[in-house]
Enzyme design. Sequence first.
Site, mmCIF file in Angstrom:
data_model
loop_
_atom_site.group_PDB
_atom_site.id
_atom_site.type_symbol
_atom_site.label_atom_id
_atom_site.label_comp_id
_atom_site.label_asym_id
_atom_site.label_seq_id
_atom_site.Cartn_x
_atom_site.Cartn_y
_atom_site.Cartn_z
ATOM 1 N N ASN A 144 -2.461 -8.226 -4.989
ATOM 2 C CA ASN A 144 -3.432 -7.135 -4.821
ATOM 3 C C ASN A 144 -4.291 -7.037 -6.078
ATOM 4 O O ASN A 144 -3.754 -7.027 -7.195
ATOM 5 C CB ASN A 144 -2.685 -5.808 -4.616
ATOM 6 C CG ASN A 144 -3.615 -4.606 -4.697
ATOM 7 O OD1 ASN A 144 -4.346 -4.322 -3.753
ATOM 8 N ND2 ASN A 144 -3.601 -3.907 -5.828
ATOM 9 N N GLU A 145 -5.572 -6.958 -5.897
ATOM 10 C CA GLU A 145 -6.510 -6.797 -7.023
ATOM 11 C C GLU A 145 -6.090 -7.672 -8.207
ATOM 12 O O GLU A 145 -5.884 -7.191 -9.322
ATOM 13 C CB GLU A 145 -6.638 -5.314 -7.425
ATOM 14 C CG GLU A 145 -7.237 -4.481 -6.308
ATOM 15 C CD GLU A 145 -7.716 -3.094 -6.706
ATOM 16 O OE1 GLU A 145 -7.483 -2.651 -7.835
ATOM 17 O OE2 GLU A 145 -8.351 -2.442 -5.855
ATOM 18 N N GLU A 189 0.925 3.747 -0.373
ATOM 19 C CA GLU A 189 1.418 3.155 -1.624
ATOM 20 C C GLU A 189 2.462 4.077 -2.247
ATOM 21 O O GLU A 189 2.457 5.293 -2.008
ATOM 22 C CB GLU A 189 0.226 2.977 -2.583
ATOM 23 C CG GLU A 189 0.599 2.390 -3.932
ATOM 24 C CD GLU A 189 -0.604 1.918 -4.757
ATOM 25 O OE1 GLU A 189 -1.750 2.240 -4.382
ATOM 26 O OE2 GLU A 189 -0.382 1.224 -5.761
ATOM 27 N N GLU A 228 -8.868 -1.614 1.247
ATOM 28 C CA GLU A 228 -8.918 -0.348 0.497
ATOM 29 C C GLU A 228 -10.349 0.153 0.527
ATOM 30 O O GLU A 228 -11.259 -0.512 0.005
ATOM 31 C CB GLU A 228 -8.427 -0.528 -0.945
ATOM 32 C CG GLU A 228 -6.931 -0.726 -1.023
ATOM 33 C CD GLU A 228 -6.370 -0.706 -2.440
ATOM 34 O OE1 GLU A 228 -6.951 -0.035 -3.308
ATOM 35 O OE2 GLU A 228 -5.346 -1.393 -2.642
ATOM 36 N N GLN A 271 -5.760 6.817 1.082
ATOM 37 C CA GLN A 271 -4.471 6.387 1.600
ATOM 38 C C GLN A 271 -4.003 7.399 2.651
ATOM 39 O O GLN A 271 -4.531 8.503 2.711
ATOM 40 C CB GLN A 271 -3.454 6.280 0.485
ATOM 41 C CG GLN A 271 -3.863 5.275 -0.592
ATOM 42 C CD GLN A 271 -2.726 4.946 -1.566
ATOM 43 O OE1 GLN A 271 -1.596 5.401 -1.434
ATOM 44 N NE2 GLN A 271 -3.050 4.137 -2.572
HETATM 45 O O1 AHR Z 1 -5.570 3.198 -3.912
HETATM 46 C C1 AHR Z 1 -5.370 3.388 -5.274
HETATM 47 C C2 AHR Z 1 -5.509 2.107 -6.079
HETATM 48 O O2 AHR Z 1 -6.827 1.664 -6.023
HETATM 49 C C3 AHR Z 1 -4.698 0.936 -5.613
HETATM 50 O O3 AHR Z 1 -3.405 0.941 -6.082
HETATM 51 C C4 AHR Z 1 -5.451 -0.228 -6.194
HETATM 52 O O4 AHR Z 1 -5.308 -1.394 -5.430
HETATM 53 C C5 AHR Z 1 -6.885 0.267 -6.255
HETATM 54 O O5 AHR Z 1 -7.461 0.046 -7.482
#
Ligand code: AHR
Length: 486
Positions: free
Chosen positions: A169-170, A22, A291, A340
């Site tokens: 996303n989310e 990210e 994730e 990540q």
């Molecule tokens: O990985 C960090 C964050 O965690 C991401 O941006 C988000 O999707 C999640 O809450």
Amino acid sequence: MTVHTDLAKTKINKEIYGHFAEHLGHCIYGGIYVGEDSQIPNVKGFREDVVGALLDMKIPLLRWPGGCFADTYHWKDGIGPRQQRPSMVNIHWGGVTEDNSFGTHEFLDFCKLIKAEPYINLNVGSGTVQEASEWVEYVTSKNISPMTDLRKKNGQEEPWNVKFWGIGNENWGCGGNMTPEYYADLYNRFASYCGGNLYRIAGGPNVDDYNWMDVLMKKTTRHRHLVQGVSLHSYTFTTSWEDKGSATDFDESGWFADLKNTLKMETLIQEHSKIMDKYDPEKKIGLIVDEWGNWFNVEPGTNPGFLYQQNTLRDALVAGINLNLFNNHADRVAMANIAQAVNVLQSVILTKEDEMVLTPTYYVFKMYSVHQDATLIPTDLKCENYEFNGKSIPAVNASASTKDGVVSVTFCNLNPNKKESIDLTLAGQEFKSASGQIITSKNMNDCNDFGKDEIVKINSFEVKKPKNGKLSIDLPAKSVVLIQLK
Ligand code: AHR
């Protein structure tokens, strides 16, 4: 433990070993990309050391550009001559200025260098259907159109082969704070215009939000051709969201709590799968755990918005356990992406200027790469419990697969105080030889650090010869072990 080689049938997609990068802290800038003018050795701006390490680890897939960042990202800002690209403020991660020097072309060039499949996450939260569909067209179309002309003008004649596309996303949180009903309708709308032979991934639930999964599955499967995967996000916290504890400074209570919480992934997969089975009994729609991983307090003195944390032997166990669980549920789990790749959360790589550290988690991914695209072997495991302060969890966690005539079994011994003896019964195949590898260390919070000798890594592990379909193994305390049988 019985390993039923004769019952092997489900493929373990290599994408279960996927990663996530990210625009957050020093994941992209400094971690992956330093620019062509950097003193740090690079190929077209990409760090040579990081490229080499990811290739060695056999990274199969990389998700980008977020995370929360994805729903703020406008892809057209990241194409064309770099000096003309507009900047933006990265509102979720430290409020820093993003200069957009790493965009679509850079991401796809990087994936080519590391031989990984790209997975692009579209912007639903602050973007439009038109913007999303034009991005898909820019990347994948062979036709003559304004978007493909623009791509060619920017130096890429042929379309890229990008199969995996996330739609938001989310969206229950940073991706727009939506209700599941509203998001599911939006998903159908976006997916209708992001066409072609794509693998579209809907933004699924947070942890155990089973209602989100139910509503999403109900509404999206009415248009079955529009959905190929549904994501699940679940991080491991030792204590609470408010105080996540230290990545390195912990005792046995921190070890036990972290591993106990990691094992909850099994229940999450089972419960979400039951809901998915109602709408998709043939298990055609993948559960995409895009994730996962340990989330601790940031290292003292670092930017709280950059989520930089060290990585110890405890992280190796957390990675090993999760990957075994994903393997064992490969009939539904089609992909997973640890968060990540570099310098953020449970990373496989840490960098500091021109130095690079390979973390204990890196070595687990490297060791477990034998499972990529192998066939899952069902196993029956009965083991004793690891008990701490009146609570208990199973001491051993494992998975097995077969590929090219070699059977690979990966074990985690969660007990930091005691070896665990395993009697392996090998049903359905004769084996003549066995070999092993191990990741362990003297202390549970040992880590690899800049300027120091590497202490947590893969070592070879002595195994006896299998005899009459049986093999006895002693798993050392707090270890991740691979046994291969031929
Ligand atoms: O990985 C960090 C964050 O965690 C991401 O941006 C988000 O999707 C999640 O809450």
